[in-house]
Design a protein around this motif. Sequence first.
Motif, short mmCIF file in Angstrom:
data_model
loop_
_atom_site.label_atom_id
_atom_site.label_comp_id
_atom_site.label_asym_id
_atom_site.label_seq_id
_atom_site.Cartn_x
_atom_site.Cartn_y
_atom_site.Cartn_z
N ARG A 189 0.91 -1.33 0.28
CA ARG A 189 0.04 -0.28 -0.16
C ARG A 189 0.69 0.97 0.29
O ARG A 189 0.65 2.36 -0.83
CB ARG A 189 -0.77 -0.02 0.99
N SER A 234 -5.29 -3.27 -6.52
CA SER A 234 -6.88 -2.65 -5.48
C SER A 234 -5.97 -3.69 -4.00
O SER A 234 -5.40 -4.05 -4.37
CB SER A 234 -7.85 -3.32 -5.71
N ASP A 235 -7.06 -2.82 -3.28
CA ASP A 235 -6.63 -3.62 -1.78
C ASP A 235 -7.01 -4.76 -1.52
O ASP A 235 -6.36 -5.52 -0.70
CB ASP A 235 -7.77 -2.47 -0.88
N HIS A 288 -1.63 -0.70 -9.50
CA HIS A 288 -2.84 -1.40 -10.06
C HIS A 288 -3.62 -1.99 -9.31
O HIS A 288 -4.34 -2.91 -10.23
CB HIS A 288 -2.19 -1.93 -11.77
N GLU A 316 -6.60 -6.88 -3.87
CA GLU A 316 -5.70 -8.02 -4.02
C GLU A 316 -4.13 -7.56 -3.19
O GLU A 316 -3.58 -8.91 -3.53
CB GLU A 316 -5.26 -7.03 -5.64
#
Length: 108
Positions: free
Chosen positions: A63, A83-84, A81, A86
């Motif tokens: 993150r 997402s949270d 690219h 993923e």
Amino acid sequence: MLLMRNHSFVILLSLLATAALPARAALSPLASSCQGCHQPAVNAATMPALGGYSAARISASLRAARDQPEPGSIMARFALHLSDAEIDSLATELGKPAKAQAKVGARP
């Protein structure tokens, strides 16, 4: 000829690195791509191995790479690219359970 030799060298390194991985369930394609650089057989000073890090630490690092990238960091390109969901999935797959963590360096 030089390009072919370099390509063969990369394939050889990948095979050797894969052989050095601990036996575990097959990794997802995304997690396998992480292991390509983040393993003990590669330069640990710039690309630390993920073994021993908790899922929480891996997800926090991904993150941070995505949301606050360091200048020149290649990790931002990978994390940009994701997402949270993923990131959480990768961290769960690659991270060690909290009670099984080993002492490791400062950053994954």
